[in-house]
Design an enzyme around this catalytic site. Structure first.
Site: not given
Length: 951
Positions: A628, A511, A303, A851
């Site tokens: 989600e 991902d 992150e 996304e």
């Protein structure tokens, strides 16, 4: 006696103090030597003024101003050690900081998990463990310890006049420590050299738009910008300097390191949207950030890299790079990168993903995790590569190139599903099975003769010169390979992490590693072929194992990516989870872009269908927002798929086949229970009748005896003639005070409900006095409530008054009856608010994710089809309607109901990604063109190279 003991304590503590003073005095010369070798100077007193505007006539003036200004002295294209110069310049005006040279870390019991670097590499290399020339590395890469001063005192950004704010931050600060496993300068992997290859264009050749279309597009763009302005103003007022805004309560929170995540993450968005005043103000806060201290005990490396390092580098790129004048952005990027470089100091150079940054921990040897997420491990490449391109420092590229090489080797070696990687990875580089065998061999060597051949065989090597030797410090017998202690692990590449099943998919924890393969190829100008090979094998595996077409009501031709779980033999034991997750929605853009740059047209079409799938998920819910996580029903035949209500309802009810049997069994048990109860009641009633008759007979006999005795006393002459004749009474005659009739009637009135009084035809004494009393009472308007009485003596009310079983035809009022298949399906759809086509929704929230709109933007820029702008606008309106607060936007807890609840969280990617993609969807195509820029997973744009090193 007591005084003498007290003196002993005084002497003991005094001795300790003297010893500590002696040690300090002994080390003082070393402190002075180190500090003298690193003279710290303060930053320049002022920066050159940045351009005031980048558009219109102001742009020309600012360009001329920039050309007239001297270049920033801290950077030079000829500088071979740029990061060290920046660290060197951070405190030039400060007094020399005395920092002791760290001594070698002793191998104590607290560090049993680590192995200090051996003195020689020969034996280590033969043992199969990656090692380096430590003497060479010490000359080139190992730096003495330095203490980076507090950066919260700074001059701020250019053209912004604000008073200096001195930091009050105290506590432990990160310090650069010598590496345990440094890479020799001669072995550092350099950036690919040469002119970038010719890469096919990505963006569609857009034609000039009509005035009407331009007006609509610009109006929408301004509405997106208004959301950014409101959210930024809320952050600036209530959360400035902190990670995130709490948009409902008007407070802040620091889930990361407290380094102003939203601010750094949003810098390039501010510039792209033309909010240059806010951008310049934000640079004041950027300069105050002190990356050497954190509110967290450990730094989340993934992150931090994508949000902070990526945000700083992208802001540097979009604002003009070196010519833009905002050098503080690169300074801070290098400062952070130098801290993060410590995570790669492991035996196999795989990074530690949660970094204990405090010196006492950072100075210890460490290994990478045995259960690392694929995404966290493989999503550092773009940021460190771009930093290497800008600074010409190959060490940054080397750090991530080794990770790529490990993935490439693993893909070549093969995984359970060839081409893609399991969700969790063992990145330690140690073969645990072989390690256990080595430890067992060493234990055996302490007590018996050492069998050199067997240990060499276990280690998988045949050329080691192995012998045993007793360690004089520990007293333990150790195995020695040449001049070095045998490493504590047997080397291996990346392998599946954890135990049991392996999971393969494109969603969370996986991902962005796949996303970075084609993007890294673009960033390196096509000069590193490994990234192309990695991507093409990934895309083939995804098409074979993961892509599926869901069965949806309107029979739209869409695709999603599933998750596969296997124990290592997917051809036999693979279990597919047909999931629909928001995180996976990036894959549409990835396939489309990969199809363009690698000239695979079918992949562009697949990308379009994947993006359509996420748009459908948005359109299906009550809020118009995708949840989600959810699951859907796959089509039996992807090429010929039609809506089948029966199949869908069977998917909603996995136990549909047994519902009918359950209901039949229930009614069978109910009928048996009812029959048993009726039999019990009949038997009880019959018994009570007999008891009643017997009691009445005895009562009549008693009354007859009393009457005869009474008559014989009053009228002896007539007693004989009246013997055997019962006494008659009238209907209105009241029983005497002691009459059994009255007493019995009172008992009946309190017990018997009206519905349970026996039929008079069954009563053999219907014409008797009790019958008369019953008739009188039943017609008496003033009688007690007849429902509280029962005519059978001795039967408790609680037994008869229970709720009776319902009749078979009273289905709706029987809560105990199992639901039928149709009822079960209807209940699920109603209670869970399931949109048609969804089998379940396991995560109903929306946390402002980007996304889906990311792939919509890619499809618009790649195909030029304006339908994507229309789809995107519906998504934007739905999101704003349900997430907008007075000062920003909030995540919501349930997208399946119109009246959802805001949960008071505004992730930094709302302003960094989501709003940026919406804004770019309605911008002119040349703004952040895909042919000139490549975006990292946090939507931070990096310049694609037009010359070597991408400069």
């Amino acid at each position: 006696m007591f005084r003498l003991r007290r003196y002993r304590y005084y002497v003991f503590f005094a001795a300790i103090v003297v010893f500590l003073l002696y040690r300090v005095a002994q080390n003082s010369e070393q402190w002075e030597t180190v500090s003298a070798s690193f003279p710290h100077k303060a930053p320049p007193s002022s920066y050159k003024s940045p351009p005031a505007s980048k558009s219109g006539t102001d742009g020309a003036n600012s360009q001329a101003q920039a050309q007239s200004q001297p270049p920033f002295q801290g950077f030079s294209s000829e500088d071979d050690d740029l990061p060290q110069r920046i660290l060197h310049n951070f405190g030039q005006d400060n007094s020399p900081i005395k920092v002791p040279d760290l001594k070698k870390v002793q191998h104590t019991d607290s560090l049993d998990d680590f192995e200090l670097p051996p003195k020689s590499d020969a034996g280590v290399k033969e043992a199969g463990v990656l090692a380096y020339d430590h003497d060479e590395a010490a000359k080139s890469t190992t730096a003495p310890v330095i203490n980076v001063p507090d950066k919260n005192v700074g001059q701020g950004a250019k053209d912004v006049d604000e008073p200096l704010v001195k930091s009050t931050t105290t506590g432990t600060h990160w310090e650069k420590v010598p590496e345990h496993f440094p890479v020799p300068k001669s072995e550092i992997i350099p950036l690919p050299a040469g002119k970038p290859k010719k890469i096919p264009t990505i963006q569609y050749a857009f034609e000039k738009e009509s005035p009407e279309a331009r007006e609509t597009r610009e109006a929408r763009q301004q509405q997106v910008k208004a959301e950014m302005e409101r959210g930024w103003a809320g952050y600036w007022q209530y959360a400035r300097g902190h990670d995130e805004l709490s948009p409902v309560t008007k407070k802040f929170r620091d889930p990361f390191c407290g380094w102003a995540a939203t601010l750094v993450d949003s810098l390039d968005t501010l510039w792209i949207m033309g909010m240059e005043d806010e951008f310049k103000e934000a640079l004041l806060e950027v300069e105050k950030i002190d990356f050497t201290v954190s509110k967290r005990a450990e730094i989340p490396v993934f992150e931090t890299t994508i949000r902070y390092l990526g945000g700083l580098l992208a802001a540097y790129d979009v604002s003009g790079g070196k010519s833009g004048g905002y050098d503080i952005l690169l300074e801070k990027a290098i400062e952070l990168a130098e801290i993060l470089m410590g995570v790669f100091d492991t035996p196999n150079r795989m990074p530690v993903l949660y970094y204990n940054w405090k010196p006492q921990y950072a100075s210890r040897p460490k290994r990478a995790a045995s259960n690392a997420g694929v995404a966290e491990l493989g999503s550092l490449a773009m940021e460190f590569t771009r930093l290497a391109q800008i600074t010409k420092e190959n060490k940054y590229y080397d750090a991530v190139a080794r990770i790529t090489d490990a993935f490439y080797e693993w893909q070549e070696r093969g995984t359970s599903i060839s081409g893609i990687f399991p969700e969790h990875v063992d990145a330690t580089g140690c073969n645990r099975t072989a390690q256990d065998e080595l430890e067992a061999a060493q234990s055996a060597a302490e007590t018996e003769a050492y069998d050199e051949t067997s240990v060499v065989k276990r280690a998988g090597k045949s050329t080691l010169n192995v012998k045993k030797q007793k360690n004089p410090k520990t007293g333990k017998v150790e195995l020695i390979a040449g001049e070095s202690t045998l490493p504590e692990c047997v080397s291996q590449g990346l392998t599946p992490g954890g135990w049991g099943a392996e999971q393969y998919g494109m969603g969370g924890s996986q991902d962005s590693t796949y996303e970075y393969f084609p993007k890294q190829w673009l960033l390196l100008g096509g000069l590193e072929p490994k990234y192309k090979e990695l991507h093409l094998k990934v895309s083939e595996a995804v098409k074979k194992w993961l892509l599926f077409r869901p069965m949806v009501p309107d029979e739209r031709d869409i695709l999603f990516s599933a998750k596969v779980v296997t124990h290592g033999e997917p051809e036999i034991d693979a279990k597919t989870q047909y999931e629909v997750t928001h995180l996976t929605c990036f894959i549409g853009g990835m396939f489309a872009m990969g199809g363009k740059i690698f000239e695979v047209p079918a992949d562009v079409e697949i990308g379009e269908k994947l993006t359509e799938g996420c748009v459908w998920a948005y359109e299906s819910t009550a809020t118009g927002i995708m949840p989600e996580g959810a699951h859907v029903l796959p089509c039996p035949d992807a090429k010929n798929c039609h809506w089948n209500q029966t199949l869908y309802e069977q998917a909603l009810d996995p136990s549909w086949e047994g519902r009918g049997e359950q209901i039949q069994e229930y009614y069978k048990r109910k009928a048996e229970a009812k029959a048993a109860l009726e039999k019990e009641r009949e038997e009880k009633k019959e018994k009570e009748k007999k008891e009643k008759k017997e009691k009445e007979r005895k009562e009549r006999e008693r009354e007859e005896r009393e009457r005869e005795e009474s008559e014989s006393t009053q009228d002896p002459a007539g007693a004989a003639s009246k013997a055997g004749q019962p006494k008659k009474s009238s209907l209105d005659e009241k029983p005497s005070r002691g009459s059994q009739v009255g007493h019995g009637n009172a008992r009946v009135q309190k017990r018997a409900p009206v519905s349970d009084i026996e039929d008079p035809e069954d009563d053999p004494i219907e014409s008797g006095p009790i019958t008369g009393i019953k008739k009188a009472k039943s017609s008496d308007a003033g009688a007690e409530d007849s429902e509280d009485s029962y005519p059978v003596p001795g039967l408790e009310k609680s037994t008869i008054g229970q709720v009776p079983l319902q009749d078979d035809n009273d289905i709706e009022k029987d809560p105990m009856r199992p639901l039928s298949h149709e009822e079960y399906v209807a209940n699920r759809v109603e209670n869970e608010n399931l949109p048609k086509g969804f089998v379940d929704v396991n995560s109903k929230a929306y946390i402002l994710r980007p996304e889906a709109i990311e792939s919509v933007w890619y499809m618009y820029r790649i195909t030029g089809n304006k339908k994507w702008q229309e789809k995107g606008w519906k998504m934007f309106e739905a999101i704003v309607q349900h997430t907008a607060t007075e000062i920003g936007s909030s995540a919501i807890d349930n997208v399946l109901i119109a009246k959802t609840t805001q949960v008071n969280e505004m992730e930094s990617f709302w302003t960094a990604e989501t709003l940026k993609y919406f804004y770019l969807l309605y911008s002119e195509p040349n703004l952040i063109s895909l042919d000139n820029w490549v975006l990292n997973t946090e939507a931070h744009p990096f310049k694609r190279p037009k010359a070597p090193f991408g400069v």
